[in-house]
Design an enzyme around this catalytic site. Structure first.
Site, mmCIF file in Angstrom:
data_model
loop_
_atom_site.group_PDB
_atom_site.id
_atom_site.type_symbol
_atom_site.label_atom_id
_atom_site.label_comp_id
_atom_site.label_asym_id
_atom_site.label_seq_id
_atom_site.Cartn_x
_atom_site.Cartn_y
_atom_site.Cartn_z
ATOM 1 C CE1 TYR A 3 43.352 44.252 39.749
ATOM 2 C CE2 TYR A 3 41.861 46.076 39.387
ATOM 3 C CZ TYR A 3 42.393 44.874 38.984
ATOM 4 O OH TYR A 3 41.964 44.296 37.814
ATOM 5 C CG ASP A 26 38.680 44.216 36.898
ATOM 6 O OD1 ASP A 26 37.585 44.562 36.437
ATOM 7 O OD2 ASP A 26 39.715 44.896 36.791
ATOM 8 C CE LYS A 81 45.810 28.346 38.706
ATOM 9 N NZ LYS A 81 45.192 27.373 37.796
ATOM 10 C CG ASP A 85 42.429 27.637 35.908
ATOM 11 O OD1 ASP A 85 41.881 27.657 37.038
ATOM 12 O OD2 ASP A 85 43.331 26.834 35.630
#
Ligand SMILES: NC(=O)c1ccc[n+]([C@@H]2O[C@H](COP(=O)([O-])OP(=O)(O)OC[C@H]3O[C@@H](n4cnc5c(N)ncnc54)[C@H](O)[C@@H]3O)[C@@H](O)[C@H]2O)c1
Length: 363
Positions: free
Chosen positions: A141, A259, A202, A235
């Site tokens: 972002y 988010d 991740k 995930d």
């Protein structure tokens, strides 16, 4: 002189409806505060080319914190460009005032409590009580994006894999930025007797940036031996949260993952009518419901104000008004449990203001 000065940024659409609701409970609580209205949102973009005018930012700097409703953000059309002469000949350049506030005021913590209040017909499972700490200023972002890869980037090894037609967005994660968000999560856990902090990443695929995040997470975790620390891939975390939400306590993660995870968690405790959030920095904070301006309901006083009222509760906690915050939360919990007043999302037909008044009556 009032004890607190609070910037009151109602915004547009249902932002105004839910801010009126929050006003009712704050008045009833007799908070010793002066509220200063500030301009923000789509109308100011259309007429001035700036959704967060400088006068609003200047005013915010004279206050202790800000309370924000919601605003509309959308693509800039031809009519808007004609209205604002400076925009003529320019492409889409609308910048989200919320993202700007977070970056300009260094509001690095996005705190999202997600609690299943007993009796809420929208609860996914009873007993969920999660808190998400999302890093609010870095990651994907940061806004460093290119519609086409700049030619000079091809001097860097590995770039030959990227087609020249590709758009790219940069993800930046610093050790300092990671350390401070993880520390905030552990400090919260320690203060509120929370047992477990889970870092979400991740790192097996996004190797460089998430290695920085996880290294900082492990370093800070070692300073809090009394709190269980673990980590999960983003995930897998989505699946585990749906399967066993009661297993989790405090979650800390980077901007985009936060988010996503915080919306998932909010949905498990009632959705947009219940999702409250605090954007918190070292000396300043902005509290808001997480929903947008819901244009189709604007001005109808139909949407659920509980998210906004819980954001007011978070603001009172942050200001140090713990008793008033606790009273407010108890009143919200009582009204939900009784089930007499319910907005449309909860299956009822009470209005935004009916809900606010019912909560205020309990105070
Ligand atoms: N923080 C913000 O101000 C913020 C956040 C998200 C979206 N937006 C903007 O808001 C505008 C509308 O976006 P959107 O329609 O995708 O999302 P939204 O959150 O405004 O609303 C989506 C739908 O969710 C439901 N909803 C929202 N708030 C609710 C509440 N308090 N109680 C009950 N139901 C509620 C309504 O059915 C609504 O139509 C867009 O311009 C978007 O960019 C602003």
């Amino acid at each position: 002189m009032a004890k607190y000065r609070i910037a009151w940024l109602a915004g547009d659409g249902v932002g105004r409806d839910v801010s009126d609701a929050a006003w009712i409970v704050l008045e009833r609580l007799n908070v010793d505060a002066e509220y200063i209205q500030g301009d923000i949102g789509w109308e100011f973009w259309r007429t001035e080319g700036e959704a967060l005018p400088k006068r609003t930012l200047d005013m915010m700097k004279t206050t202790d914190c800000a309370f924000f409703g919601a605003i509309t953000s959308k693509g800039v059309d031809k009519a808007d460009k004609e209205l604002v002469p400076e925009l003529q000949g320019k492409g889409y350049s609308y910048r989200s005032p919320i993202v700007r506030m977070r970056q300009l005021l260094d509001l690095y913590i996005c705190l999202r409590p997600c609690k299943a209040y007993p009796g809420n017909p929208l609860n996914y499972k009873e007993g969920i009580d999660l808190v998400v700490f999302r890093e609010n200023t870095e990651g994907l972002y940061v806004g460093v994006e290119y519609a086409h890869v700049p030619e000079e980037f091809y001097a860097v090894k590995g770039m030959e894999k990227i087609p020249r037609s590709a758009a790219i967005s940069l993800r930046s994660i610093s050790p300092e930025g990671s350390e401070r968000i993880v520390r905030a999560a552990f400090e919260f856990a320690s203060k509120h007797n929370r047992k477990r902090v889970t870092a979400v990443h991740k790192a097996n695929v996004i190797r460089q940036t998430d290695a920085v995040f996880m290294e900082a997470a492990r370093k800070v975790a070692a300073e809090y031996p009394g709190i269980q620390f673990d980590d999960a891939n983003i995930d897998a975390m989505g699946m585990w949260l749906l399967k066993n939400p009661l297993n989790y306590d405090v979650i800390v993660t980077t901007n985009l993952f936060g988010d996503i995870i915080s919306d998932l968690c909010a949905q498990m405790v009632g959705g947009l009518g219940f999702g409250c959030s605090g954007n918190i920095g070292k000396d300043y904070a902005v509290f808001e419901p997480t929903h947008g301006s819901a244009p189709k309901y604007a001005g109808q006083y139909k949407v659920n104000p509980i998210a906004t009222i819980l954001a007011a509760k978070m603001m009172l906690d942050w200001l140090g008004e713990a008793d008033k915050a606790a009273q407010l939360e108890q009143s919200v919990a009582d009204v939900i449990a009784e089930g007499r007043v319910r907005t449309y999302d909860m299956g009822g037909d009470s209005s935004t203001l009916d809900m606010a008044r019912a909560i205020a009556e309990k105070l």
